[in-house]
Design an enzyme around this catalytic site. Sequence first.
Site, mmCIF file in Angstrom:
data_model
loop_
_atom_site.group_PDB
_atom_site.id
_atom_site.type_symbol
_atom_site.label_atom_id
_atom_site.label_comp_id
_atom_site.label_asym_id
_atom_site.label_seq_id
_atom_site.Cartn_x
_atom_site.Cartn_y
_atom_site.Cartn_z
ATOM 1 N N SER A 95 -34.412 28.054 24.856
ATOM 2 C CA SER A 95 -33.988 28.430 23.514
ATOM 3 C C SER A 95 -34.475 29.829 23.149
ATOM 4 C CB SER A 95 -34.479 27.360 22.524
ATOM 5 O OG SER A 95 -33.861 27.499 21.272
ATOM 6 N N ASP A 217 -25.012 19.568 22.273
ATOM 7 C CA ASP A 217 -26.193 20.197 21.681
ATOM 8 C C ASP A 217 -25.819 20.680 20.289
ATOM 9 O OD1 ASP A 217 -28.277 21.840 20.881
ATOM 10 O OD2 ASP A 217 -28.478 22.865 22.802
ATOM 11 N N HIS A 246 -30.943 19.458 22.230
ATOM 12 C CA HIS A 246 -31.334 20.842 22.469
ATOM 13 C C HIS A 246 -32.550 20.960 23.390
ATOM 14 C CE1 HIS A 246 -31.204 25.084 21.539
ATOM 15 N NE2 HIS A 246 -32.448 25.084 21.082
#
Length: 274
Positions: A95, A217, A246
């Site tokens: 991320s 996601d 995620h």
Amino acid sequence: MHQLKKLITVKVIGSGEKTVVLGHGFGTDQSVWKHLVPYLVEDYRVVLYDNMGAGPTNPDYFDFERYASLEGYAYDLLAILEELQIDSCIYLGHSLSSMTGVIASIFRPDLFSKLIMLSASPRFINADDYYGGFEKEDIDQLSQAMDTNYKSWIEGFAPLVIGGDMDSVAVQEFSRTLFNMRPDIALSVFRTIFTFDLRHFLCRVTVPCHIIQSSKDLAVPVAVSEYIHQNLGGKSIVEVISTEGHLPQLSAPEVTIPVLLRHISHDITSNAAP
């Protein structure tokens, strides 16, 4: 780095000629890699660290101005590599940290043999020519909810991001690491991440990139991974895994860890198959 070393928990374990550096995303810390690390330590030197602002770091030293952009995190990463005298690494970022790796690799491409980007997004807010998954109003509402009651916000946010209910181990773990962040720091980092636009950096990346994400996601639509793939300046490959959420390394390690290990050990070939 000597000052940075006092502020950021850096752990070096394992043995091997190649070094794998693991960077975590928003709301977590280096413990998010707990399912992956045991499979790496026999073959690789593994470096784990906590982003400034994560629960294990001292919140009193969080520099709101420095970390208002991802360059601050990228400079921290480069400082860690320099201090550890790492002249080449495989960087796996989740991320936020996948985009940190992008920026760091533009500054010092020689330090990265490849980037592995898990659940990455260069921009979360939709634009005229781009689908990021969120409208600005969505982010404003989430920010307001965080500011109003952080604990209550976590109870709603964690299950949505993980893709499970509050009883699941992964949701409880993500909730724990979110709760370990000081609320004002969490809000600042959240706003930085969800309002950045790093699309213009992609074309400057020359390091090979492995882009991996869940098929479902909430934070990163599959179209985003394809966008990254099409706009990077170097070789890249996309793999969408049959997981939800995620943080698949936490919520579905039995599916995700073998995929990550394959991308760590295999380079992109001329026919773009890992």
